[in-house]
Design a protein around this motif. Structure first.
Motif, PDB file in Angstrom:
ATOM      1  N   LEU A   7       0.849  -1.182   0.000  1.00  0.00           N
ATOM      2  CA  LEU A   7       0.000   0.000   0.000  1.00  0.00           C
ATOM      3  C   LEU A   7       0.888   1.237   0.000  1.00  0.00           C
ATOM      4  O   LEU A   7       1.970   1.229   0.594  1.00  0.00           O
ATOM      5  CB  LEU A   7      -0.904   0.024   1.242  1.00  0.00           C
ATOM      6  CG  LEU A   7      -1.956  -1.087   1.346  1.00  0.00           C
ATOM      7  CD1 LEU A   7      -2.641  -1.034   2.714  1.00  0.00           C
ATOM      8  CD2 LEU A   7      -2.986  -0.982   0.224  1.00  0.00           C
ATOM      9  N   PRO A   8       0.448   2.320  -0.655  1.00  0.00           N
ATOM     10  CA  PRO A   8       1.263   3.539  -0.669  1.00  0.00           C
ATOM     11  C   PRO A   8       1.324   4.197   0.697  1.00  0.00           C
ATOM     12  O   PRO A   8       0.462   3.978   1.557  1.00  0.00           O
ATOM     13  CB  PRO A   8       0.535   4.434  -1.691  1.00  0.00           C
ATOM     14  CG  PRO A   8      -0.856   3.914  -1.741  1.00  0.00           C
ATOM     15  CD  PRO A   8      -0.768   2.454  -1.469  1.00  0.00           C
ATOM     16  N   LEU A  31      -4.583   6.046  -5.723  1.00  0.00           N
ATOM     17  CA  LEU A  31      -3.151   5.742  -5.684  1.00  0.00           C
ATOM     18  C   LEU A  31      -2.916   4.241  -5.602  1.00  0.00           C
ATOM     19  O   LEU A  31      -1.996   3.703  -6.221  1.00  0.00           O
ATOM     20  CB  LEU A  31      -2.501   6.435  -4.479  1.00  0.00           C
ATOM     21  CG  LEU A  31      -2.507   7.966  -4.485  1.00  0.00           C
ATOM     22  CD1 LEU A  31      -1.909   8.494  -3.183  1.00  0.00           C
ATOM     23  CD2 LEU A  31      -1.763   8.514  -5.684  1.00  0.00           C
ATOM     24  N   VAL A  32      -3.766   3.551  -4.829  1.00  0.00           N
ATOM     25  CA  VAL A  32      -3.660   2.093  -4.731  1.00  0.00           C
ATOM     26  C   VAL A  32      -3.945   1.453  -6.083  1.00  0.00           C
ATOM     27  O   VAL A  32      -3.204   0.583  -6.557  1.00  0.00           O
ATOM     28  CB  VAL A  32      -4.645   1.546  -3.672  1.00  0.00           C
ATOM     29  CG1 VAL A  32      -4.646   0.011  -3.682  1.00  0.00           C
ATOM     30  CG2 VAL A  32      -4.272   2.053  -2.287  1.00  0.00           C
ATOM     31  N   LEU A  33      -5.029   1.884  -6.719  1.00  0.00           N
ATOM     32  CA  LEU A  33      -5.438   1.271  -7.981  1.00  0.00           C
ATOM     33  C   LEU A  33      -4.466   1.580  -9.120  1.00  0.00           C
ATOM     34  O   LEU A  33      -4.290   0.758 -10.020  1.00  0.00           O
ATOM     35  CB  LEU A  33      -6.849   1.744  -8.351  1.00  0.00           C
ATOM     36  CG  LEU A  33      -7.966   1.248  -7.435  1.00  0.00           C
ATOM     37  CD1 LEU A  33      -9.295   1.861  -7.838  1.00  0.00           C
ATOM     38  CD2 LEU A  33      -8.056  -0.273  -7.465  1.00  0.00           C
ATOM     39  N   SER A 124      -7.363  -4.553   3.024  1.00  0.00           N
ATOM     40  CA  SER A 124      -5.981  -4.879   2.663  1.00  0.00           C
ATOM     41  C   SER A 124      -5.067  -4.432   3.791  1.00  0.00           C
ATOM     42  O   SER A 124      -5.226  -3.341   4.339  1.00  0.00           O
ATOM     43  CB  SER A 124      -5.580  -4.163   1.363  1.00  0.00           C
ATOM     44  OG  SER A 124      -6.454  -4.481   0.310  1.00  0.00           O
ATOM     45  N   ALA A 125      -4.104  -5.275   4.145  1.00  0.00           N
ATOM     46  CA  ALA A 125      -3.172  -4.957   5.232  1.00  0.00           C
ATOM     47  C   ALA A 125      -1.736  -4.989   4.718  1.00  0.00           C
ATOM     48  O   ALA A 125      -1.346  -5.902   3.990  1.00  0.00           O
ATOM     49  CB  ALA A 125      -3.329  -5.946   6.378  1.00  0.00           C
ATOM     50  N   ILE A 165      -7.155  13.107   7.883  1.00  0.00           N
ATOM     51  CA  ILE A 165      -7.458  12.995   6.461  1.00  0.00           C
ATOM     52  C   ILE A 165      -6.134  12.742   5.749  1.00  0.00           C
ATOM     53  O   ILE A 165      -5.226  13.573   5.800  1.00  0.00           O
ATOM     54  CB  ILE A 165      -8.116  14.272   5.893  1.00  0.00           C
ATOM     55  CG1 ILE A 165      -9.471  14.531   6.574  1.00  0.00           C
ATOM     56  CG2 ILE A 165      -8.292  14.150   4.385  1.00  0.00           C
ATOM     57  CD1 ILE A 165     -10.523  13.495   6.277  1.00  0.00           C
ATOM     58  N   PHE A 166      -6.007  11.594   5.105  1.00  0.00           N
ATOM     59  CA  PHE A 166      -4.807  11.254   4.346  1.00  0.00           C
ATOM     60  C   PHE A 166      -5.180  11.087   2.874  1.00  0.00           C
ATOM     61  O   PHE A 166      -6.060  10.287   2.543  1.00  0.00           O
ATOM     62  CB  PHE A 166      -4.171   9.966   4.857  1.00  0.00           C
ATOM     63  CG  PHE A 166      -3.589  10.068   6.241  1.00  0.00           C
ATOM     64  CD1 PHE A 166      -2.975  11.238   6.667  1.00  0.00           C
ATOM     65  CD2 PHE A 166      -3.659   9.007   7.118  1.00  0.00           C
ATOM     66  CE1 PHE A 166      -2.442  11.345   7.941  1.00  0.00           C
ATOM     67  CE2 PHE A 166      -3.126   9.101   8.393  1.00  0.00           C
ATOM     68  CZ  PHE A 166      -2.518  10.276   8.811  1.00  0.00           C
ATOM     69  N   SER A 167      -4.503  11.849   2.030  1.00  0.00           N
ATOM     70  CA  SER A 167      -4.771  11.791   0.593  1.00  0.00           C
ATOM     71  C   SER A 167      -6.272  11.876   0.322  1.00  0.00           C
ATOM     72  O   SER A 167      -6.838  11.091  -0.435  1.00  0.00           O
ATOM     73  CB  SER A 167      -4.185  10.512  -0.018  1.00  0.00           C
ATOM     74  OG  SER A 167      -2.799  10.472   0.164  1.00  0.00           O
ATOM     75  N   HIS A 168      -6.906  12.841   0.961  1.00  0.00           N
ATOM     76  CA  HIS A 168      -8.319  13.173   0.755  1.00  0.00           C
ATOM     77  C   HIS A 168      -9.296  12.118   1.263  1.00  0.00           C
ATOM     78  O   HIS A 168     -10.461  12.120   0.872  1.00  0.00           O
ATOM     79  CB  HIS A 168      -8.595  13.457  -0.731  1.00  0.00           C
ATOM     80  CG  HIS A 168      -7.720  14.507  -1.318  1.00  0.00           C
ATOM     81  ND1 HIS A 168      -7.823  15.837  -0.983  1.00  0.00           N
ATOM     82  CD2 HIS A 168      -6.688  14.415  -2.203  1.00  0.00           C
ATOM     83  CE1 HIS A 168      -6.903  16.530  -1.644  1.00  0.00           C
ATOM     84  NE2 HIS A 168      -6.203  15.695  -2.382  1.00  0.00           N
ATOM     85  N   GLN A 169      -8.852  11.221   2.121  1.00  0.00           N
ATOM     86  CA  GLN A 169      -9.757  10.215   2.665  1.00  0.00           C
ATOM     87  C   GLN A 169      -9.599  10.110   4.180  1.00  0.00           C
ATOM     88  O   GLN A 169      -8.505  10.327   4.721  1.00  0.00           O
ATOM     89  CB  GLN A 169      -9.512   8.857   1.997  1.00  0.00           C
ATOM     90  CG  GLN A 169      -9.986   8.839   0.547  1.00  0.00           C
ATOM     91  CD  GLN A 169      -9.761   7.514  -0.144  1.00  0.00           C
ATOM     92  OE1 GLN A 169      -9.275   7.473  -1.261  1.00  0.00           O
ATOM     93  NE2 GLN A 169     -10.111   6.410   0.503  1.00  0.00           N
ATOM     94  N   PRO A 170     -10.695   9.784   4.891  1.00  0.00           N
ATOM     95  CA  PRO A 170     -10.647   9.738   6.362  1.00  0.00           C
ATOM     96  C   PRO A 170      -9.786   8.589   6.860  1.00  0.00           C
ATOM     97  O   PRO A 170      -9.767   7.503   6.272  1.00  0.00           O
ATOM     98  CB  PRO A 170     -12.119   9.546   6.748  1.00  0.00           C
ATOM     99  CG  PRO A 170     -12.737   8.866   5.565  1.00  0.00           C
ATOM    100  CD  PRO A 170     -12.026   9.440   4.362  1.00  0.00           C
TER     101      PRO A 170
END
Length: 210
Positions: A7-8, A31-33, A124-125, A165-170
């Protein structure tokens, strides 16, 4: 040896007021996709969606044909489905779901956790090279809720937590002393259900988060 899914690294905007940096950084899910695309598909998608290049400009930049550029964008678009490069900066609903998620976890309430998840939820971990994870990927509402409750009970109970908030997500961070121990980044759909959970325990990625 790498444990779990790659994961990034989470990206925080807490200490930047540069509007361009915030606007040009994609949502964490994207970013993941993007990592699932090949190099040319990724390049075409970013040039088109982030920088609004024409297919002619993309073709000249990447030394490919205009037709090839269109095909690469089409293939990338199918894999990325309906996720756009431009971030959604409306956080009120997502933040509310994040708080509900934390409360359900802290209580170990599997039924309540399930109510927050989509039927085809995917967790995903990423443990990196040092931390073993219980399971790299879990899918499905029931199995994911049970896994989350187990991890909470075994590893996270009593740990201090903070919201971000990381990369626009909670995101929900759990702390061990003065360092981040585990970070959950949530991807929430338009109906307020969690469709993806990215659990990062790799200390190398977490040490620069905050």
């Amino acid at each position: 040896m790498v444990y779990g899914e790659w994961l990034p690294e989470p990206l925080s905007f807490d200490h930047t007021d540069h509007k361009l940096i915030k606007e040009q950084t994609a949502r964490y899910t994207l970013l993941v996709l993007l990592e699932k695309l090949n190099a040319k598909e990724r390049a075409v998608y970013i040039l088109k969606e982030a920088f609004e290049y024409s297919h002619q400009e993309i073709a000249e930049t990447l030394d490919i044909s205009v037709e090839n550029s269109r095909k690469l964008l089409s293939r990338a678009g199918k894999q990325l489905q309906h996720i756009k490069y431009a971030p959604d900066t409306s956080y009120s609903t997502d933040t509310q779901i994040l708080h509900q998620y934390q409360e359900a976890l802290s209580e170990g309430d599997i039924t309540r956790i399930e109510e927050l998840l989509m039927d085809d939820i995917r967790l995903s971990a990423d443990g990196g090279k040092r931390i073993r994870v219980i399971k790299a990927v879990e899918t499905g509402k029931s199995a994911t809720a049970s896994l989350l409750a187990y991890v909470q009970q075994q590893f996270l109970t009593g740990k201090r937590f903070t919201f971000h908030i990381f990369s626009h997500q909670p995101a929900l961070c759990f702390w061990q002393g003065d360092r981040v121990y585990n970070c959950h980044i949530l991807d929430i759909d338009d109906h307020g259900l969690i469709r993806e959970i990215y659990s990062i325990v790799d200390p190398e990625k977490l040490k620069r988060v905050l």
